[in-house]
Design a protein around this motif. Structure first.
Motif, mmCIF file in Angstrom:
data_model
loop_
_atom_site.group_PDB
_atom_site.id
_atom_site.type_symbol
_atom_site.label_atom_id
_atom_site.label_comp_id
_atom_site.label_asym_id
_atom_site.label_seq_id
_atom_site.Cartn_x
_atom_site.Cartn_y
_atom_site.Cartn_z
ATOM 1 N N LEU A 1 28.927 42.848 43.159
ATOM 2 C CA LEU A 1 30.260 43.108 43.702
ATOM 3 C C LEU A 1 30.838 41.862 44.384
ATOM 4 O O LEU A 1 31.951 41.428 44.075
ATOM 5 C CB LEU A 1 30.208 44.262 44.714
ATOM 6 N N ILE A 2 30.061 41.295 45.298
ATOM 7 C CA ILE A 2 30.574 40.158 46.070
ATOM 8 C C ILE A 2 30.753 38.925 45.177
ATOM 9 O O ILE A 2 31.719 38.170 45.326
ATOM 10 C CB ILE A 2 29.616 39.856 47.252
ATOM 11 N N GLY A 3 29.823 38.731 44.248
ATOM 12 C CA GLY A 3 29.928 37.579 43.339
ATOM 13 C C GLY A 3 31.232 37.608 42.562
ATOM 14 O O GLY A 3 31.975 36.618 42.506
ATOM 15 N N MET A 4 31.548 38.751 41.966
ATOM 16 C CA MET A 4 32.780 38.875 41.192
ATOM 17 C C MET A 4 34.018 38.776 42.093
ATOM 18 O O MET A 4 35.018 38.170 41.737
ATOM 19 C CB MET A 4 32.804 40.216 40.437
ATOM 20 N N PHE A 5 33.912 39.393 43.271
ATOM 21 C CA PHE A 5 35.021 39.385 44.235
ATOM 22 C C PHE A 5 35.377 37.939 44.613
ATOM 23 O O PHE A 5 36.543 37.528 44.580
ATOM 24 C CB PHE A 5 34.569 40.178 45.467
ATOM 25 N N CYS A 6 34.339 37.174 44.937
ATOM 26 C CA CYS A 6 34.565 35.793 45.370
ATOM 27 C C CYS A 6 35.032 34.922 44.210
ATOM 28 O O CYS A 6 35.877 34.045 44.385
ATOM 29 C CB CYS A 6 33.282 35.225 45.991
ATOM 30 N N PHE A 7 34.495 35.183 43.013
ATOM 31 C CA PHE A 7 34.923 34.399 41.846
ATOM 32 C C PHE A 7 36.405 34.654 41.562
ATOM 33 O O PHE A 7 37.179 33.716 41.306
ATOM 34 C CB PHE A 7 34.063 34.768 40.625
ATOM 35 N N GLY A 8 36.807 35.915 41.640
ATOM 36 C CA GLY A 8 38.218 36.262 41.438
ATOM 37 C C GLY A 8 39.101 35.545 42.451
ATOM 38 O O GLY A 8 40.153 34.992 42.116
ATOM 39 N N ASN A 9 38.634 35.504 43.716
ATOM 40 C CA ASN A 9 39.425 34.858 44.753
ATOM 41 C C ASN A 9 39.476 33.337 44.571
ATOM 42 O O ASN A 9 40.515 32.715 44.807
ATOM 43 C CB ASN A 9 38.837 35.217 46.127
ATOM 44 N N LEU A 10 38.355 32.761 44.112
ATOM 45 C CA LEU A 10 38.342 31.309 43.876
ATOM 46 C C LEU A 10 39.326 30.950 42.753
ATOM 47 O O LEU A 10 40.030 29.942 42.833
ATOM 48 C CB LEU A 10 36.919 30.845 43.528
ATOM 49 N N MET A 11 39.374 31.780 41.709
ATOM 50 C CA MET A 11 40.329 31.532 40.613
ATOM 51 C C MET A 11 41.750 31.503 41.172
ATOM 52 O O MET A 11 42.574 30.686 40.798
ATOM 53 C CB MET A 11 40.217 32.612 39.534
ATOM 54 N N ARG A 12 42.026 32.456 42.085
ATOM 55 C CA ARG A 12 43.371 32.547 42.664
ATOM 56 C C ARG A 12 43.701 31.321 43.507
ATOM 57 O O ARG A 12 44.742 30.695 43.343
ATOM 58 C CB ARG A 12 43.443 33.814 43.529
ATOM 59 N N GLU A 13 42.774 30.987 44.402
ATOM 60 C CA GLU A 13 43.076 29.944 45.378
ATOM 61 C C GLU A 13 42.966 28.535 44.806
ATOM 62 O O GLU A 13 43.598 27.616 45.330
ATOM 63 C CB GLU A 13 42.153 30.078 46.605
ATOM 64 N N SER A 14 42.160 28.367 43.763
ATOM 65 C CA SER A 14 42.015 27.025 43.193
ATOM 66 C C SER A 14 43.339 26.539 42.618
ATOM 67 O O SER A 14 43.640 25.341 42.651
ATOM 68 C CB SER A 14 40.936 27.024 42.109
ATOM 69 N N GLY A 15 44.117 27.453 42.066
ATOM 70 C CA GLY A 15 45.429 27.083 41.523
ATOM 71 C C GLY A 15 45.361 26.371 40.190
ATOM 72 O O GLY A 15 46.386 25.984 39.633
ATOM 73 N N VAL A 16 44.135 26.193 39.647
ATOM 74 C CA VAL A 16 44.017 25.452 38.382
ATOM 75 C C VAL A 16 43.756 26.365 37.184
ATOM 76 O O VAL A 16 43.745 25.899 36.040
ATOM 77 C CB VAL A 16 42.904 24.378 38.465
ATOM 78 N N VAL A 17 43.508 27.636 37.453
ATOM 79 C CA VAL A 17 43.256 28.572 36.329
ATOM 80 C C VAL A 17 44.180 29.783 36.491
ATOM 81 O O VAL A 17 43.725 30.933 36.497
ATOM 82 C CB VAL A 17 41.766 29.011 36.257
ATOM 83 N N GLU A 18 45.435 29.488 36.585
ATOM 84 C CA GLU A 18 46.410 30.547 36.850
ATOM 85 C C GLU A 18 46.361 31.630 35.769
ATOM 86 O O GLU A 18 46.500 32.824 36.056
ATOM 87 C CB GLU A 18 47.810 29.939 36.938
#
Lengths: 45, 376
Positions: B229-246
């Motif tokens: 759960l946490i792994g996917m949650f954090c990965f989803g958030n990193l995709m959002r905040e990184s701004g490079v994989v919109e």
């Protein structure tokens, strides 16, 4: 200790332990991020 | 005439009427009620509507839930029993969540933890009513107000309770504006509800990028059972905040989220045939679910009051935001803001309440992981 009490004690302890560690790490990472950004900003200009 | 009767009898035998019993009809009524609540009252329609239709389908005699070949069985087996869908939902939630309020005020993480107290109080309540420890944990996690986590935990500990617990969780999440305010008002004074909090500081992009990475490391090292759960949650958030994989972030928030929500809802509904649902246990679960929400709210508010004992004037927390620690994003935060603005119209608590609100999502996933680590 009974299974039920083990579940309770480990659960509450685990949740608070995670959040306390997370709080410390978030504070540290924020400081690091702000420092890194300050160091980068003069170069940008 | 005999030939005609044979044809009629053969035709009848191919139909499903013989396999119907009164319980199925009662379940249709429940499905119709949920469809009504979703469409007319707008109660969590994205999930209640598919769940309701799943209930209807499984209570029409057919092989749609037949083990090994039924369509809904396949969706259920590979989606929920294999616990694939809840983590994918967490991926989408992570991609939708802004952790700025938590990063700006990390103290609110503790409020997200405190609200899990309701989970454990309900755990003991369920034990007292004769449920096993694994069942009690599944019922208790309803208090975390997080549907995917409830489904994830029930798939691992008590699959037979999955449908009931999911419906209870989503129903009560829709009823947060009704359940929470009386508890919040009972535990706070007018003066406390008027506490104004300092404006949150601006959080930089780099801080937001660090947050999911640090959260994944800390949580998974301490509670490895929450990794999915946490792994996917954090990965989803990193995709959002990184701004490079919109594109990926948008896909996780929209297309993927929508597709898996359909599969999740309809297959969870399909776990509720009449013979499973129409038992006295279900009434207990719904009562305990309500207790879970109320006690989780109380625990969050009480910890906020306790923290205020140690905080300087000007840094005090409005205890109402503790109630948002139950997750139910963003409904619980809105309720905290609304109750606060009833005491002081110019008190804007929404952003402050978003901190414990998103911390509650992490807290519930951690609580589920702790249950798994002891009970699986």
């Amino acid at each position: 200790m009974s299974l039920e009490m083990t579940v309770f004690v480990s659960g509450i302890t685990g949740v608070f332990l995670v959040m306390i560690f997370l709080q410390i790490m978030v504070n540290l990472s924020s400081k690091l991020a702000i420092r890194l950004e300050k160091r980068e900003s003069p170069d940008d200009k | 005439m005999d030939v005609f009767m044979d044809i009629i009898m053969n035709l009848w035998s191919t139909m499903a009427f013989d396999n119907l019993y009164w319980g199925n009809v009662v379940m249709w009524g429940i499905a119709f009620l949920l469809i009504y609540l979703a469409i007319k009252k707008d109660y969590e329609p994205l999930l209640l509507l598919p769940i309701a239709f799943g209930i209807l389908l499984v209570n029409l005699p057919s092989d749609i839930m037949k083990e090994g070949s039924g369509l809904l069985w396949i969706l259920y087996h590979y989606g929920e029993e294999w616990a694939i869908i809840p983590p994918l939902i967490f991926l989408g939630i992570g991609a939708m969540t802004d952790f700025g309020p938590v990063i700006a005020n990390p103290k609110t993480l503790l409020l997200g933890a405190a609200a899990q107290g309701g989970v454990y109080i309900t755990f003991f309540g369920a034990l007292a009513l004769g449920f096993t420890a694994a069942e009690a944990a599944t019922i208790g996690i309803i208090g975390g107000a997080d549907g995917p986590t409830t489904i994830f935990l029930s798939a691992k500990l008590a699959p037979h309770l999955m449908g009931v617990c999911a419906v209870a969780a989503y129903s009560y999440m829709a009823m947060v504006p009704i359940i929470q305010p009386p508890v919040m008002k009972a535990l706070t004074t007018e003066k406390e509800r008027k506490i104004r909090m300092k404006s949150l500081r601006k959080v930089s992009k780099l801080e937001k990028i660090f947050f999911p990475i640090i959260t994944a490391i800390v949580v998974i090292l301490i509670v490895p059972d929450a990794a999915a759960l946490i792994g996917m949650f954090c990965f989803g958030n990193l995709m959002r905040e990184s701004g490079v994989v919109e594109r990926l972030s948008n896909a996780a928030q929209n297309e993927l989220m929508n597709i898996i929500t359909i599969f999740l809802g309809v297959s969870v509904g399909a776990t509720m045939p009449a013979e499973v649902f129409l038992t006295p246990q279900v009434i207990y679960i719904f009562v305990l679910g309500c207790v879970a929400f109320a006690t989780a709210t109380a625990c969050g508010v009480l910890l906020a009051k306790f923290m205020n004992l140690f905080l300087k004037e000007g840094e005090k927390i409005n205890p109402l935001i503790g109630a948002a620690g139950v997750s139910a994003v963003p409904m619980a935060a809105r309720v905290a803001h609304k109750v606060g603005s009833e005491a002081d119209r110019k008190n804007y608590l929404l952003m402050h309440a978003m901190g414990p609100n998103v911390a509650g999502v992490i807290g519930t996933a951690v609580a589920a992981g702790m249950f798994l680590s002891v009970l699986k």
